[in-house]
Each structure stands twice: as structure tokens, then as C-alpha cells.
Design a protein around this motif. Structure first.
Motif, short mmCIF file in Angstrom:
data_model
loop_
_atom_site.label_atom_id
_atom_site.label_comp_id
_atom_site.label_asym_id
_atom_site.label_seq_id
_atom_site.Cartn_x
_atom_site.Cartn_y
_atom_site.Cartn_z
N GLU A 25 0.82 -1.22 0.00
CA GLU A 25 0.00 0.00 0.00
C GLU A 25 0.86 1.27 0.00
N ALA A 26 1.92 1.29 0.81
CA ALA A 26 2.77 2.48 0.92
C ALA A 26 3.98 2.41 0.00
N LYS A 27 4.17 1.27 -0.67
CA LYS A 27 5.35 1.04 -1.51
C LYS A 27 6.63 1.27 -0.72
N VAL A 28 6.71 0.58 0.42
CA VAL A 28 7.90 0.63 1.27
C VAL A 28 8.48 -0.78 1.37
N ALA A 29 9.76 -0.89 1.01
CA ALA A 29 10.49 -2.15 1.12
C ALA A 29 11.41 -2.05 2.32
N VAL A 30 11.45 -3.13 3.11
CA VAL A 30 12.33 -3.18 4.28
C VAL A 30 13.30 -4.33 4.08
N GLU A 31 14.59 -4.03 4.11
CA GLU A 31 15.63 -5.02 3.92
C GLU A 31 16.44 -5.12 5.21
N VAL A 32 16.70 -6.36 5.64
CA VAL A 32 17.52 -6.62 6.82
C VAL A 32 18.83 -7.22 6.31
N SER B 287 26.70 -4.24 -5.26
CA SER B 287 26.32 -3.84 -6.61
C SER B 287 24.95 -4.39 -6.98
N THR B 288 24.65 -5.61 -6.54
CA THR B 288 23.32 -6.18 -6.78
C THR B 288 22.26 -5.37 -6.07
N ASP B 289 22.54 -5.00 -4.82
CA ASP B 289 21.58 -4.19 -4.05
C ASP B 289 21.37 -2.82 -4.69
N GLU B 290 22.43 -2.24 -5.23
CA GLU B 290 22.31 -0.92 -5.89
C GLU B 290 21.40 -1.01 -7.10
N ARG B 291 21.57 -2.04 -7.92
CA ARG B 291 20.70 -2.22 -9.10
C ARG B 291 19.26 -2.46 -8.67
N LYS B 292 19.08 -3.27 -7.65
CA LYS B 292 17.75 -3.56 -7.13
C LYS B 292 17.08 -2.26 -6.67
N GLU B 293 17.83 -1.44 -5.93
CA GLU B 293 17.27 -0.18 -5.43
C GLU B 293 16.94 0.77 -6.57
N GLN B 294 17.76 0.83 -7.60
CA GLN B 294 17.47 1.70 -8.74
C GLN B 294 16.15 1.31 -9.40
N VAL B 295 15.95 0.02 -9.61
CA VAL B 295 14.71 -0.46 -10.24
C VAL B 295 13.52 -0.11 -9.35
N LEU B 296 13.63 -0.40 -8.07
CA LEU B 296 12.51 -0.15 -7.16
C LEU B 296 12.20 1.35 -7.04
N TRP C 184 9.11 3.03 -5.26
CA TRP C 184 9.30 2.37 -3.97
C TRP C 184 10.33 3.12 -3.13
N GLU C 185 10.16 3.08 -1.83
CA GLU C 185 11.18 3.56 -0.90
C GLU C 185 11.77 2.35 -0.20
N ILE C 186 13.08 2.33 -0.09
CA ILE C 186 13.76 1.19 0.51
C ILE C 186 14.40 1.60 1.83
#
Length: 121
Positions: free
Chosen positions: A56-63, A74-83, A88-90
Motif C-alpha cells: 500500500e505504501a510502496k515501502v520495502a524493508v531489507e535486513v 552492486s546487486t543491491d544498488e541495481r535492485k534499489e534503482q529499479v525499485l 518504492w522507498e527502501i
């Protein structure tokens, strides 16, 4: 919405193999316990699996644990760019944050979800 089978299978495996910090955080996010916000765990979005997602809020939480150090950056950076490119907010928290500052983590997640929903209206 059809998701690639490999992502669905991987998400199922990740749910079964959750780390202790993920289990702790999930115990406080599930069933709308955090001010009614509904979260999904190990949820596939845009070809990426998120630890926790408030759709609903388009919020992703990563631990992030030790495995998220160098090779994953680098994988996380690409993932965040797409989101982020899709609205989305990460939020990223370390295992240590979850263990030592759980209430602060939950407050930050709640504040972010609330702010995002207010911005929509």
C-alpha cells in the motif's frame, strides 16, 4: 499477476530459511500489528525479492547481515534503482539494528509508511 516460477520458489525457500533478525522483525510486522500496515515477507516485486514489503505504501524493508557486505552491494544498488524508479522507498537495517534498537526500527518503518500514504493524498 504471474511471477516467474524461480522467484516464487526462491521466496518460499527464503521464508523457510529466515534469519533470527528477520524472524524478530516479522513477528512485529505481521497481521497489521504495526499501526494497521500490512506487510508481506520475501515478496517478489519487479523481479526482485524483498525481505518485507508494504504494498500500500510502496515501502520495502531489507535486513542486512554479514552476507550483504561486498559482493551484494552492486546487486543491491541495481535492485534499489529499479525499485526507486517505480516509486518504492527502501529502508535498510542491519541485524544489529534489529537486535539492539527494535523499537526505533519499527518507529522508522511506521513513520515512513505513514508519510508515504500522506504524500499520496
Amino acid at each position: 499477476m504471474n511471477r516467474p516460477k524461480h522467484l516464487t520458489e526462491r521466496a518460499k525457500r527464503l521464508r523457510k530459511e529466515a534469519t533470527w533478525p528477520e524472524k524478530i522483525l516479522w513477528s512485529r510486522l505481521r497481521r497489521g500489528q504495526l499501526h494497521g500496515f500490512k506487510f508481506r515477507r520475501q515478496h517478489s516485486v519487479l523481479g526482485h525479492i524483498l525481505d518485507f514489503a508494504c504494498i500500500e505504501a510502496k515501502v520495502a524493508v531489507e535486513v542486512d547481515g554479514a552476507s550483504h557486505q561486498q559482493e551484494r552491494e552492486s546487486t543491491d544498488e541495481r535492485k534499489e534503482q529499479v525499485l526507486r524508479g517505480n516509486g518504492w522507498e527502501i529502508l535498510r537495517f542491519s541485524n544489529r539494528d534489529v537486535y539492539r534498537h527494535l523499537e526505533g526500527v519499527l518507529n522508522h518503518i511506521c513513520d515512513t509508511c505513514s508519510r508515504r500514504l500522506e504524500e499520496e493524498t
